[in-house]
Enzyme design. Structure first.
Site, PDB file in Angstrom:
ATOM      1  N   HIS A   1       0.831  -1.206   0.000  1.00 22.63           N
ATOM      2  CA  HIS A   1       0.000   0.000   0.000  1.00 22.63           C
ATOM      3  C   HIS A   1       0.871   1.264   0.000  1.00 22.63           C
ATOM      4  O   HIS A   1       0.639   2.188  -0.787  1.00 22.63           O
ATOM      5  CB  HIS A   1      -0.928   0.005   1.220  1.00 22.63           C
ATOM      6  CG  HIS A   1      -1.728   1.270   1.375  1.00 22.63           C
ATOM      7  ND1 HIS A   1      -2.737   1.609   0.500  1.00 22.63           N
ATOM      8  CD2 HIS A   1      -1.647   2.276   2.271  1.00 22.63           C
ATOM      9  CE1 HIS A   1      -3.254   2.775   0.874  1.00 22.63           C
ATOM     10  NE2 HIS A   1      -2.604   3.203   1.933  1.00 22.63           N
TER      11      HIS A   1
ATOM     12  N   GLU B   1      -8.791  -2.315   6.408  1.00 28.48           N
ATOM     13  CA  GLU B   1      -7.840  -2.388   7.518  1.00 28.48           C
ATOM     14  C   GLU B   1      -8.389  -3.322   8.589  1.00 28.48           C
ATOM     15  O   GLU B   1      -9.562  -3.687   8.580  1.00 28.48           O
ATOM     16  CB  GLU B   1      -7.623  -1.006   8.159  1.00 28.48           C
ATOM     17  CG  GLU B   1      -7.096   0.038   7.206  1.00 28.48           C
ATOM     18  CD  GLU B   1      -6.531   1.279   7.909  1.00 28.48           C
ATOM     19  OE1 GLU B   1      -6.147   1.181   9.098  1.00 28.48           O
ATOM     20  OE2 GLU B   1      -6.481   2.335   7.256  1.00 28.48           O
TER      21      GLU B   1
ATOM     22  N   TYR C   1      -2.146  17.159   2.750  1.00 27.69           N
ATOM     23  CA  TYR C   1      -1.346  16.283   3.628  1.00 27.69           C
ATOM     24  C   TYR C   1       0.117  16.695   3.806  1.00 27.69           C
ATOM     25  O   TYR C   1       0.778  16.193   4.715  1.00 27.69           O
ATOM     26  CB  TYR C   1      -1.444  14.826   3.166  1.00 27.69           C
ATOM     27  CG  TYR C   1      -0.449  14.398   2.118  1.00 27.69           C
ATOM     28  CD1 TYR C   1      -0.622  14.754   0.794  1.00 27.69           C
ATOM     29  CD2 TYR C   1       0.660  13.629   2.454  1.00 27.69           C
ATOM     30  CE1 TYR C   1       0.284  14.371  -0.167  1.00 27.69           C
ATOM     31  CE2 TYR C   1       1.577  13.247   1.487  1.00 27.69           C
ATOM     32  CZ  TYR C   1       1.383  13.615   0.186  1.00 27.69           C
ATOM     33  OH  TYR C   1       2.279  13.233  -0.770  1.00 27.69           O
TER      34      TYR C   1
HETATM   35 MN    MN Z   1      -5.931   4.335   7.096  1.00 30.18          MN
END
Ligand code: MN
Length: 430
Positions: free
Chosen positions: A142, A210, A253
């Site tokens: 990921h 997740e 971010y």
């Molecule tokens: Mn996450």
């Protein structure tokens, strides 16, 4: 303390449908609202929910050192805070009470009517009061995929990634259980090629596959948890959908990391499956690719073989599986995550939640987010009704499910299923 509750040969007098995630070897913990509108702590066998508060009041936990009100609470935090010895005694006792060879409750209709509920008569709640929530970023696949898309394909992994389990502190106020719909977030967006940002609904709403572990308290303020003890602080795991607005995330971010692109909602499955119940499914995780600092060196099988699936259903349509992955792909294991989290002395409390980070596997059909599955929207997915998705649409329903299986037993997590609703307007504009 033997893990008597895990005996694969035990059968329960409570019916367990074939392929159920909840045989008597599971004994997860959750919180539910009963048909009489009472909130209680409970467990589940097959499709039957068991009111542990009532069971305790009726004397079935005699011999187990528990306070009178330990299960008469609306969260599991105090029970979790009692520590692993208590969790094991309680799971063992439940296994004994519901064993097919034990007539005590089996033959007592009056008591059965008090403590047993069909799953469709109850409403699952959040199992713990989550004080603090941390989200790791522990799947190498990921992190590599996102690094390639958001930054630089040639340097997808940042230099620190192979040396520490990277994470950020998330927000616990917006964690909700399965079944609670979420609203599409609005925020600042910087459309490609534009010179200034706009404000509006996210056009790149995504799920993240997740799992999350729930901790018990125990370290002192300032005291690190050594890696060899870290698992003693882990009560159990849930499925976790960490909703993400990729367009908001991309613009905001740098330099401090995820904020409004993440904190609007996260969804969890309502039953916490204990680490003890997962014991038969331990496996070795990926080998470290760089020498690790001593505090991160873990020994033995610290990963778990948990099969994970994500499906998407359009409004009124049938669900299509879009991803099949596994918890065991995670590069940094939970012991490493917790050891790293506390290496500076950070205090961990009972009921804290730690997300794994998106659990992408090595193949494109195992990627754990739309961002990766559609490669930032360049390869749309086709749903069962023939419509395409680059990202999620309003009224789509996303479901994550997970289970472990060997020749003896199947232990599952149920699911976390959530529908997406259109954005809510500010209160004074409705
Ligand atoms: Mn996450």
């Amino acid at each position: 303390m033997p893990k008597f509750a895990n005996d694969p040969n035990r059968r329960s007098w409570v019916p367990v449908p074939k392929k159920s995630h909840f045989p008597i070897q599971n004994i997860p913990f959750g919180v539910f609202l009963t048909r009489d509108h009472v909130i209680t702590i409970g467990t589940r066998i097959g499709d039957t929910a068991i009111d542990l508060g009532a069971l305790h009041q009726l004397g079935y936990f005699d011999g187990v050192p528990l306070t009178d009100d330990i299960f008469l609470q609306d969260t599991l935090n105090d029970f979790i805070d009692d520590g692993r010895k208590t969790w094991r005694l309680v799971r063992n006792k439940i296994a004994e009470i519901f064993d097919n060879n034990n007539p005590k409750l089996k033959n007592n209709k009056e008591h059965r009517d008090i403590v047993l509920f069909n799953m469709d008569e109850i409403e699952m709640q959040l199992p713990v009061y989550i004080g603090d929530y941390t989200d790791f970023y522990s799947s190498k696949e990921h992190a590599t995929n996102v690094g390639m898309m958001f930054r630089d394909p040639d340097n997808a992994l940042l230099p620190n990634w192979l040396h520490m389990p990277v994470a950020y502190h998330g927000r616990s106020s917006s964690i909700v259980p399965s079944g609670i719909p979420i609203h599409r977030p609005k925020g600042q967006l910087m459309p490609k090629g534009a010179s200034k940002p706009t404000y509006g609904p996210s056009e790149r709403l995504d799920f993240e596959l997740e799992m999350a572990f729930i901790t018990t308290g125990g370290n002192q303020f300032g005291e690190p948890i050594p890696i060899e003890e870290a698992e003693d602080y882990i009560f159990g795991l849930v499925l976790f959908n960490d909703w993400s607005a990729r367009d908001i995330q991309k613009w905001e971010y740098v330099p401090l990391g995820p904020f409004l692109g993440k904190n609007f909602a996260s969804s969890i499955s309502p039953w916490i499956v204990t680490l003890d119940a997962l014991e038969p499914f331990r496996v070795e995780g990926p080998k470290p690719e760089k020498p690790l600092l001593p505090y991160l060196r873990s020994k033995g099988k610290k990963s778990f073989d948990i099969n994970l699936e994500v499906s998407i259903a359009p409004k009124g349509g049938t669900a299509k599986t879009v991803c099949k992955s596994n918890f065991k792909h995670m590069y940094w294991n939970m012991a490493q995550q917790l050891a790293h989290h506390t290496v500076n002395g950070c205090l961990i409390n009972s009921g804290d939640m730690m997300g794994s980070g998106t659990l992408s596997g090595p193949t494109p059909d195992s990627y754990g987010s739309m961002l990766e599955l559609t490669w930032a929207g360049s390869k749309p997915l086709k749903l069962r009704d023939g419509t395409e998705r680059k990202f999620l649409k309003d009224h789509d329903t996303v479901s994550i499910t997970g289970h472990c299986k060997n020749d003896d037993v199947l232990i599952g997590f149920g699911d976390v299923t959530t529908q997406i609703l259109p954005p809510l307007s500010p209160k004074n504009k409705r």
